[in-house]
Design an enzyme around this catalytic site. Sequence first.
Site, mmCIF file in Angstrom:
data_model
loop_
_atom_site.group_PDB
_atom_site.id
_atom_site.type_symbol
_atom_site.label_atom_id
_atom_site.label_comp_id
_atom_site.label_asym_id
_atom_site.label_seq_id
_atom_site.Cartn_x
_atom_site.Cartn_y
_atom_site.Cartn_z
ATOM 1 N N GLY A 203 11.494 -56.726 -8.606
ATOM 2 C CA GLY A 203 12.775 -56.194 -9.045
ATOM 3 C C GLY A 203 13.697 -57.237 -9.646
ATOM 4 N N ASP B 116 10.800 -62.052 5.693
ATOM 5 C CA ASP B 116 11.023 -62.960 4.557
ATOM 6 C C ASP B 116 12.309 -63.754 4.783
ATOM 7 O OD1 ASP B 116 10.397 -64.178 2.163
ATOM 8 O OD2 ASP B 116 11.204 -62.568 0.914
#
Length: 353
Positions: free
Chosen positions: A34, A168
């Site tokens: 993205g 993450d």
Amino acid sequence: YDMFVLAFIERLFRPSYKKDEIVLGKKLGEGAFGVVYKVSLDKPSSKKRGGDLVLKKATEYGAVEIWMNERVRRACASSCAEYLYGFLESSSKKGSEYWLLWRFEGEATLYDLMKSKEFPYNVETLILGKVQDLPKGIERESRIIQTVMRQLLFALDGLHSTGIVHRDIKPQNIIFSEGSRTFKIIDLGAAADLRVGINYIPNEFLLDPRYAAPEQYIMSTQTPSAPSAPVATALSPVLWQLNLPDRFDIYSTGLMFLQMAFPGLRTDSNLIQFNRQLKRCDYDLVAWRKSAEPRASPELRKGFELLDLDGGIGWELLTSMVRYKARQRISAKGALAHPYFNKEELLALSVMQ
Ligand code: ADP
Ligand code: MG
């Protein structure tokens, strides 16, 4: 399923946003899944605040990211950047994309701040809202890093208590919120919601190898993969206990702690080199210290000195976060109760929060 009904109703009464009212600004980031922009609204209203927003145009993982942000918004909002709305935008040329909107929390991530020569004093200025005219020194630096760690673990504990593992955690995904003067977590695109089995199958390719714990998979390969939602709801508290998937984030947070303490480990290349050395020591930080300390540069020595303050309580916390076996790592809640966080020592403002 009450929680789903409530979430749905809450979302119905929230202002919705459309493509046409969003004015694109500067690009903030671009990943494999993205693009992220700073944006504003064409015509802000009383219901829709003016000011800067952040838009992520996401591909296949956008649906998961919307799910996670909706959960966070209801369960542990203060842990993450303030999420406003997400929708499927199908009129774009590239086919359909998920569009997600957040409040623009601030200019700097922990990564940006750590890159500066001024770190950690630049963080102190942000947290206190003013420059401290005091002599610089290792105790003061230690206090600032302590405050950052406490904020990070507080945010992480919120996520973990909600049943979300981020997967993450890294300085690039920690934003300094200028409004609350605290660090918040962003980028839930790789997160897993273990209570309902969303994104349950570990996507190892989503993980950043620089900050990933040695276990490749969050859940052991023996656990059933992607059960349907009702089954997962019944099973997952047990699975959580068995596999302690939250400890994956704890390892990554430990590496950030390490980078904050050791100026020499803040660059990517040095972190990668450190990871190689640690692997050679079978992920035993004490063994790594034995091999690295005798030939340590002044920059490396400074890190040991900082963590050795107060009887080595910082080093003790670090070694309880960065361990090979997930079940031997401390939890976020456990870390917050660790003697390292002696409240008198923290920055004045963060104590008041
Ligand atoms: P990705 O890593 O998938 O490109 P992120 O969600 O991490 O997407 O966002 C990319 C960058 O955009 C971040 O590293 C940060 O610099 C900035 N950013 C993201 N969300 C916000 C926010 N709410 N406020 C301010 N900046 C943000
Ligand atoms: Mg990111």
